[in-house]
Design an enzyme around this catalytic site. Sequence first.
Site, PDB file in Angstrom:
ATOM      1  N   ILE A 119      12.602  11.927   1.695  1.00 54.85           N
ATOM      2  CA  ILE A 119      11.491  11.531   1.227  1.00 54.85           C
ATOM      3  C   ILE A 119      11.283  11.493  -0.321  1.00 54.85           C
ATOM      4  O   ILE A 119      11.521  12.439  -1.161  1.00 54.85           O
ATOM      5  CB  ILE A 119      10.887  12.447   1.399  1.00 54.85           C
ATOM      6  CG1 ILE A 119      10.445  13.060   3.342  1.00 54.85           C
ATOM      7  CG2 ILE A 119       9.009  12.223   1.263  1.00 54.85           C
ATOM      8  CD1 ILE A 119      10.411  11.099   3.646  1.00 54.85           C
TER       9      ILE A 119
ATOM     10  N   PRO B 177       7.368  12.510  -2.091  1.00 55.88           N
ATOM     11  CA  PRO B 177       6.198  13.067  -1.298  1.00 55.88           C
ATOM     12  C   PRO B 177       4.669  12.601  -1.496  1.00 55.88           C
ATOM     13  O   PRO B 177       4.221  12.765   0.149  1.00 55.88           O
ATOM     14  CB  PRO B 177       6.628  15.011  -1.225  1.00 55.88           C
ATOM     15  CG  PRO B 177       8.152  14.621  -2.577  1.00 55.88           C
ATOM     16  CD  PRO B 177       7.979  13.081  -2.858  1.00 55.88           C
TER      17      PRO B 177
ATOM     18  N   THR C  11       2.835   9.425  -1.876  1.00 50.46           N
ATOM     19  CA  THR C  11       2.515   9.057  -1.174  1.00 50.46           C
ATOM     20  C   THR C  11       2.983   8.268   0.566  1.00 50.46           C
ATOM     21  O   THR C  11       2.311   7.830   1.439  1.00 50.46           O
ATOM     22  CB  THR C  11       3.386   7.202  -1.844  1.00 50.46           C
ATOM     23  OG1 THR C  11       4.639   7.351  -1.931  1.00 50.46           O
ATOM     24  CG2 THR C  11       1.998   7.457  -3.086  1.00 50.46           C
TER      25      THR C  11
ATOM     26  N   GLY D 279       0.456  -1.031  -0.132  1.00 53.83           N
ATOM     27  CA  GLY D 279       0.073  -0.034  -0.082  1.00 53.83           C
ATOM     28  C   GLY D 279       1.503   1.102   0.341  1.00 53.83           C
ATOM     29  O   GLY D 279       0.118   2.483  -0.576  1.00 53.83           O
TER      30      GLY D 279
ATOM     31  N   LYS E  56      15.607   6.337   6.017  1.00 53.80           N
ATOM     32  CA  LYS E  56      15.154   5.287   6.900  1.00 53.80           C
ATOM     33  C   LYS E  56      14.271   4.755   7.410  1.00 53.80           C
ATOM     34  O   LYS E  56      13.885   3.950   8.534  1.00 53.80           O
ATOM     35  CB  LYS E  56      15.743   6.624   8.188  1.00 53.80           C
ATOM     36  CG  LYS E  56      17.100   7.132   7.983  1.00 53.80           C
ATOM     37  CD  LYS E  56      17.336   8.308   9.729  1.00 53.80           C
ATOM     38  CE  LYS E  56      16.697   9.161   9.763  1.00 53.80           C
ATOM     39  NZ  LYS E  56      17.348   9.703  11.155  1.00 53.80           N
ATOM     40  N   GLY E  57      12.766   5.120   6.366  1.00 54.51           N
ATOM     41  CA  GLY E  57      11.992   4.240   6.233  1.00 54.51           C
ATOM     42  C   GLY E  57      11.158   5.038   7.291  1.00 54.51           C
ATOM     43  O   GLY E  57      11.168   5.937   8.288  1.00 54.51           O
TER      44      GLY E  57
ATOM     45  N   GLY F 154       7.052   3.751   7.593  1.00 57.23           N
ATOM     46  CA  GLY F 154       5.611   3.146   7.921  1.00 57.23           C
ATOM     47  C   GLY F 154       5.398   2.901   9.531  1.00 57.23           C
ATOM     48  O   GLY F 154       4.559   2.945   9.118  1.00 57.23           O
ATOM     49  N   GLU F 155       6.432   2.854  10.003  1.00 61.61           N
ATOM     50  CA  GLU F 155       5.960   1.782  11.420  1.00 61.61           C
ATOM     51  C   GLU F 155       6.194   3.949  12.013  1.00 61.61           C
ATOM     52  O   GLU F 155       5.136   3.787  12.970  1.00 61.61           O
ATOM     53  CB  GLU F 155       7.034   1.530  12.608  1.00 61.61           C
ATOM     54  CG  GLU F 155       7.669   0.381  11.429  1.00 61.61           C
ATOM     55  CD  GLU F 155       6.514  -0.759  10.623  1.00 61.61           C
ATOM     56  OE1 GLU F 155       6.109  -0.967  11.620  1.00 61.61           O
ATOM     57  OE2 GLU F 155       6.767  -1.486   9.347  1.00 61.61           O
TER      58      GLU F 155
HETATM   59 MO1  MOS Z   1       4.713  -3.982   9.159  1.00 59.84          MO
HETATM   60  S1  MOS Z   1       4.182  -3.779  11.320  1.00 59.84           S
HETATM   61  O1  MOS Z   1       6.601  -4.128   9.596  1.00 59.84           O
HETATM   62  O2  MOS Z   1       3.745  -5.199   7.855  1.00 59.84           O
END
Ligand code: MOS
Length: 760
Positions: free
Chosen positions: A651, A654, A656, A487, A723-724, A726-727
């Site tokens: 980034i 930008p 997404t 996603g 550096k990521g 999502g979390e």
């Molecule tokens: Mo995420 S909790 O690494 O899908």
Amino acid sequence: MNHSLNQQIMNEAFFDKKDYKSLDRVDGRLKVTGAARYSAEYQLSGLVYAVLVESKIAKGTIKSIDSKAAERAPGVLAVISHVNAIKVPGYQTSNQHPSEPPVNGQPLRAFYDNNVYYNGQPVAVVVASTLEKAQYGASLVKIQYEKEQHKTDFDANMESAVLPAQAKKNPKSPVADYSRGDKNAFANAPVKIDAEYVLPTEVHNPMELQAITAHWEAEDKLTVYDKVQGTQPTQKQFAKEWNLPPENVKVIATFVGGAFGNGLHNWPHETAAIIAAKQVKKPVKLVLTREQMFTMVGYRPYTWQKIQMGATKDGKLVAINHESVGQTSSYEEFTESTLQQTRMMYASPNINTRYRILKLDVSTPIWMRGPGEATGAFALESAMDEMAFSLNIDPIEFRLMNYTDSDPDKQLPWSTKYLKECYDAGKEKIGWEKRKMQPGSVRSGEWLVGYGMGTGTFGANRGVAAVRAELDAEGNLLMQCAITDIGPGTGTAMVQIASNTTGIATDKITFQLGNSQFPKAGNQGGSSTVNSVGPAVQAACNALKEQLKTMIASNGGSQAAFASAKTDDILFVNGQIQIAGSDSAKVDIGTLFKQNNIRKIETTQESKPDENRNKYSMYAFSMHFAEVHVHSLTGQIRVKKVVCCADAGTIISPKTAANQMIGGATGGIGMALMESAIIDHRFGRYVTKDFAEYHVPVHADVPHVEVFFVNKPDTLADPVGSKGLGEIAIIGVAPAIANAIFNATGKRIRELPITPDKLI
Ligand code: MOS
């Protein structure tokens, strides 16, 4: 929405516009027109349908299964259970070595024997010519059980929590007990906070239900269209289960309709569909129901935490003791990093952490966005707010007083850390100056107004990945990698990296993913895609440039300049290869390929972490601010505004990236105010198995979310500088809201979700 999102990003001064620009999702049109095919949408010839039958008890054994009526029902091809399921060779293998059980237990084996480990466990599967016939068949299966006493009540059983087996085996394990400085420093601290925090079970509810279409193309050749977060990890797992060479197992996950950790593990329903396909000798489609999502694909575990925090009167932390107990199943030990940030976030000389798990008669949990860090941050960032209030110090000031310029846990310098920049930006955008220290001081009519903040952090976990790149005579660039896109817009970001590296227009670049036959990639999980696959994209693009350089330079003449040109300076513009800053050196790609009698060039490049991993501590950081209104009479809670600022390195995409932050804030609102899966312990069964009972935020619950990025590259972490994200998009959101509610009402709620009944 899109328009304002674009505008918001374009107006953002932080953003370095010369680097990466906002690009619409490259697969957006496919998704909104329905052309994108998900795992349950492959209409294979001869396709049949499978429906699972679930256990009705939480613990015990199956005495008998009466499948006669189901077998006689119209269209039913098979009723499969432990009684008649073909043997999964990998299951037998693991059973042959009972003296060496895997240290963390093992995943539930589909139809392996008559044991029941939790209520809702798949115990049989009915295969029929249509979905409705399979559903009807499943309703006719009659099962007799031998019941045993079950344990599902976390609170009632908490004293049975244990140290995870991996920590027993390895005292250096991240879930082992940790101590630095003086173990007893809390006892002597001048100011103390001592509090317990509870996070209920939260369940994965992505838009797309978990689904698999399993197809044995030959006796020893398996293809699955499967909703997973890793095609190659899944390939490896099924190859092991079916004792096949990995190349005989093909896993396709071209599109994934949202996943937050539920696809980081392979679950019994997948093997059930593969068994069924083998037994009926036809491709089988199995889609979980929304109710089954609550028990078959993991969840964020119910977690109890206790924090003892000590500080000096002038605001220096002197001790943090942080304990946590998380729920797991009886057959598999799930652990997560609930306590990690407590060890590295603040400059306390004395820290103790203690992690335990509680085995209950429930299904195995799994990571759920931000995973343990998001759970841990609720306790840590709430406690920080409680301490700041006790000390009568502004919560941001208090954090700055205990800011760390290097990692006190690993005792290494940070690769980069721009958290102060996040505080500054967020403070201004939320209007922090309107906040008063005394709860209940700001009002808007009958509503109490509060402001709160929470910090987030997550490791910048770069992994190994490879990308194949192919350039044709028309200047089209095609890239392939086995990574999935659950996603975040992976294809979009990778196209942007390739365009940025080569100069090729984004509409001439295609990034194909979600196929185990493409070059190497692990799971899309742990915020590790851009920093793992991105460098491989860069490496592949640079390798293509090197090939072209050699080809051009070997022609001699006026193009000899290419021989000494730097790879970075070689650009593709309108089908021409150029050297940046030079007008004379220009070569038409089509002509060059014709001269060399080739139609395309290609390369596959692998990229992996380097020795900087051992020299620096690498984390992404985020800061979330919330303005919350609480009705003074009814306790109704309205999140009025959320401001999120992330230090995630460069980034890349930008638009997404901002999408991800908004999604994370939305998940955080759910965590803070709504989500809670409740078991009726008399039956050991969830009573909240739909959206009527299990609430997630809807549009009306989510205010305007303002997103800011520091956008400074971290090239020690990886060559693209990311550096990521999502979390850290969710980590720290729930405590920001809880802290805002305290600031509004003076009520400190330490058990999520914070519902109105807890405030009146
Ligand atoms: Mo995420 S909790 O690494 O899908």
